[in-house]
Design a protein around this motif. Structure first.
Motif, PDB file in Angstrom:
ATOM      1  N   GLU A  22       0.879  -1.203   0.010  1.00  0.00           N
ATOM      2  CA  GLU A  22       0.259  -0.086   0.018  1.00  0.00           C
ATOM      3  C   GLU A  22       0.857   1.174  -0.268  1.00  0.00           C
ATOM      4  OE1 GLU A  22      -3.862   1.255   2.374  1.00  0.00           O
ATOM      5  OE2 GLU A  22      -2.214   0.756   3.677  1.00  0.00           O
ATOM      6  N   HIS A  23       0.257   2.420  -0.946  1.00  0.00           N
ATOM      7  CA  HIS A  23       1.083   3.616  -0.758  1.00  0.00           C
ATOM      8  C   HIS A  23       0.843   4.256   0.612  1.00  0.00           C
ATOM      9  CE1 HIS A  23       2.383   7.750  -1.921  1.00  0.00           C
ATOM     10  NE2 HIS A  23       3.085   6.971  -2.829  1.00  0.00           N
ATOM     11  N   PRO A  24       1.776   4.875   1.120  1.00  0.00           N
ATOM     12  CA  PRO A  24       1.373   5.779   2.455  1.00  0.00           C
ATOM     13  C   PRO A  24       0.351   6.894   2.235  1.00  0.00           C
ATOM     14  CG  PRO A  24       3.794   5.437   2.325  1.00  0.00           C
ATOM     15  CD  PRO A  24       3.240   5.159   0.923  1.00  0.00           C
ATOM     16  N   ASN A  25       0.261   7.311   1.018  1.00  0.00           N
ATOM     17  CA  ASN A  25      -0.968   8.400   0.824  1.00  0.00           C
ATOM     18  C   ASN A  25      -2.364   7.709   0.822  1.00  0.00           C
ATOM     19  OD1 ASN A  25       1.052  10.300   0.351  1.00  0.00           O
ATOM     20  ND2 ASN A  25       0.955  10.304  -1.762  1.00  0.00           N
ATOM     21  N   THR A  26      -2.316   6.360   0.305  1.00  0.00           N
ATOM     22  CA  THR A  26      -3.495   5.602   0.180  1.00  0.00           C
ATOM     23  C   THR A  26      -3.792   5.227   1.750  1.00  0.00           C
ATOM     24  OG1 THR A  26      -3.208   4.740  -1.950  1.00  0.00           O
ATOM     25  CG2 THR A  26      -4.742   3.586  -0.506  1.00  0.00           C
ATOM     26  N   SER A  27      -2.716   4.653   2.556  1.00  0.00           N
ATOM     27  CA  SER A  27      -2.844   4.304   3.837  1.00  0.00           C
ATOM     28  C   SER A  27      -3.432   5.118   4.759  1.00  0.00           C
ATOM     29  CB  SER A  27      -1.379   3.602   4.414  1.00  0.00           C
ATOM     30  OG  SER A  27      -1.751   3.292   5.684  1.00  0.00           O
ATOM     31  N   VAL A  28      -2.916   6.683   4.682  1.00  0.00           N
ATOM     32  CA  VAL A  28      -3.335   7.556   5.770  1.00  0.00           C
ATOM     33  C   VAL A  28      -4.960   8.025   5.516  1.00  0.00           C
ATOM     34  CG1 VAL A  28      -2.957   9.484   4.353  1.00  0.00           C
ATOM     35  CG2 VAL A  28      -2.773   9.766   6.908  1.00  0.00           C
ATOM     36  N   VAL A  29      -5.593   8.041   4.124  1.00  0.00           N
ATOM     37  CA  VAL A  29      -6.762   8.164   3.865  1.00  0.00           C
ATOM     38  C   VAL A  29      -7.411   6.819   4.331  1.00  0.00           C
ATOM     39  CG1 VAL A  29      -8.562   8.173   2.016  1.00  0.00           C
ATOM     40  CG2 VAL A  29      -6.299   9.546   1.889  1.00  0.00           C
ATOM     41  N   ARG A  30      -7.159   5.534   4.352  1.00  0.00           N
ATOM     42  CA  ARG A  30      -7.783   4.406   4.753  1.00  0.00           C
ATOM     43  C   ARG A  30      -7.902   4.276   6.094  1.00  0.00           C
ATOM     44  NH1 ARG A  30      -6.126   0.241   6.917  1.00  0.00           N
ATOM     45  NH2 ARG A  30      -3.908   0.493   5.951  1.00  0.00           N
ATOM     46  N   GLU A  31      -6.665   4.604   7.004  1.00  0.00           N
ATOM     47  CA  GLU A  31      -6.674   4.473   8.372  1.00  0.00           C
ATOM     48  C   GLU A  31      -7.571   5.527   8.914  1.00  0.00           C
ATOM     49  OE1 GLU A  31      -5.743   2.611  10.703  1.00  0.00           O
ATOM     50  OE2 GLU A  31      -4.399   1.130   9.690  1.00  0.00           O
ATOM     51  N   THR A  32      -7.569   6.902   8.524  1.00  0.00           N
ATOM     52  CA  THR A  32      -8.370   7.811   9.097  1.00  0.00           C
ATOM     53  C   THR A  32      -9.846   7.610   8.971  1.00  0.00           C
ATOM     54  OG1 THR A  32      -6.460   9.503   8.491  1.00  0.00           O
ATOM     55  CG2 THR A  32      -8.907  10.383   8.893  1.00  0.00           C
ATOM     56  N   PHE A  33     -10.093   6.954   7.583  1.00  0.00           N
ATOM     57  CA  PHE A  33     -11.742   6.659   7.451  1.00  0.00           C
ATOM     58  C   PHE A  33     -12.078   5.534   8.430  1.00  0.00           C
ATOM     59  CE2 PHE A  33     -15.073   4.481   5.509  1.00  0.00           C
ATOM     60  CZ  PHE A  33     -15.841   5.790   5.222  1.00  0.00           C
TER      61      PHE A  33
END
Length: 138
Positions: free
Chosen positions: A48-59
């Motif tokens: 997973e790309h970190p940018n995708t991860s931060v959006v996913r985790e925050t949601f």
């Protein structure tokens, strides 16, 4: 010397229009830091790309869909168990969205950074918010 593991995590400073940051309190369903406040975030999934991860985790943890969070810090440290921890911190600006907590957390609060720093927060959150506060004042 034994070579340890490397862990890469992300955290998100979610800031509202009142310049308050969102903190989440760890529930008793979690291991460690129960009852402590922290920023949304977690481990990056394999591939997973970190940018995708931060959006996913925050949601997943708040129900907030952050748009275009910007990376503001990368920290790296070794702990006593010879584990290498890399944490990427992002900043996301939001209005005043409703919060939908996951079972990882049992409460949330919006607080100015100075108040957040005087709350019972995790060590990682303290480091992140101190650096963020320092950068704001610079």
């Amino acid at each position: 010397m034994r070579i340890g593991k490397t862990y890469v995590t992300i955290r998100c400073i979610v800031q509202n229009v009142k310049d308050e940051v969102l903190l989440l309190r760890r529930s008793d369903q979690e291991i460690g830091n129960i009852g402590m406040w922290e920023l949304p975030g977690g481990h990056i999934d394999f591939g997973e790309h970190p940018n995708t991860s931060v959006v996913r985790e925050t949601f997943e943890e708040t129900g907030i869909s952050v748009r275009s969070p910007s990376i503001i810090n990368i920290s790296s440290r070794l702990n006593r168990r010879n584990e290498h921890s890399i944490c990427m911190t992002y900043l996301a600006q939001v209005q005043m969205p409703p919060i939908l907590l996951s079972e990882e957390h049992d409460a949330y609060m919006w607080a100015p950074v100075y108040k957040a720093l005087s709350s019972p927060i995790t060590a990682r959150t303290r480091v992140i918010l101190r650096e963020y506060q320092r950068d704001l004042l610079a």
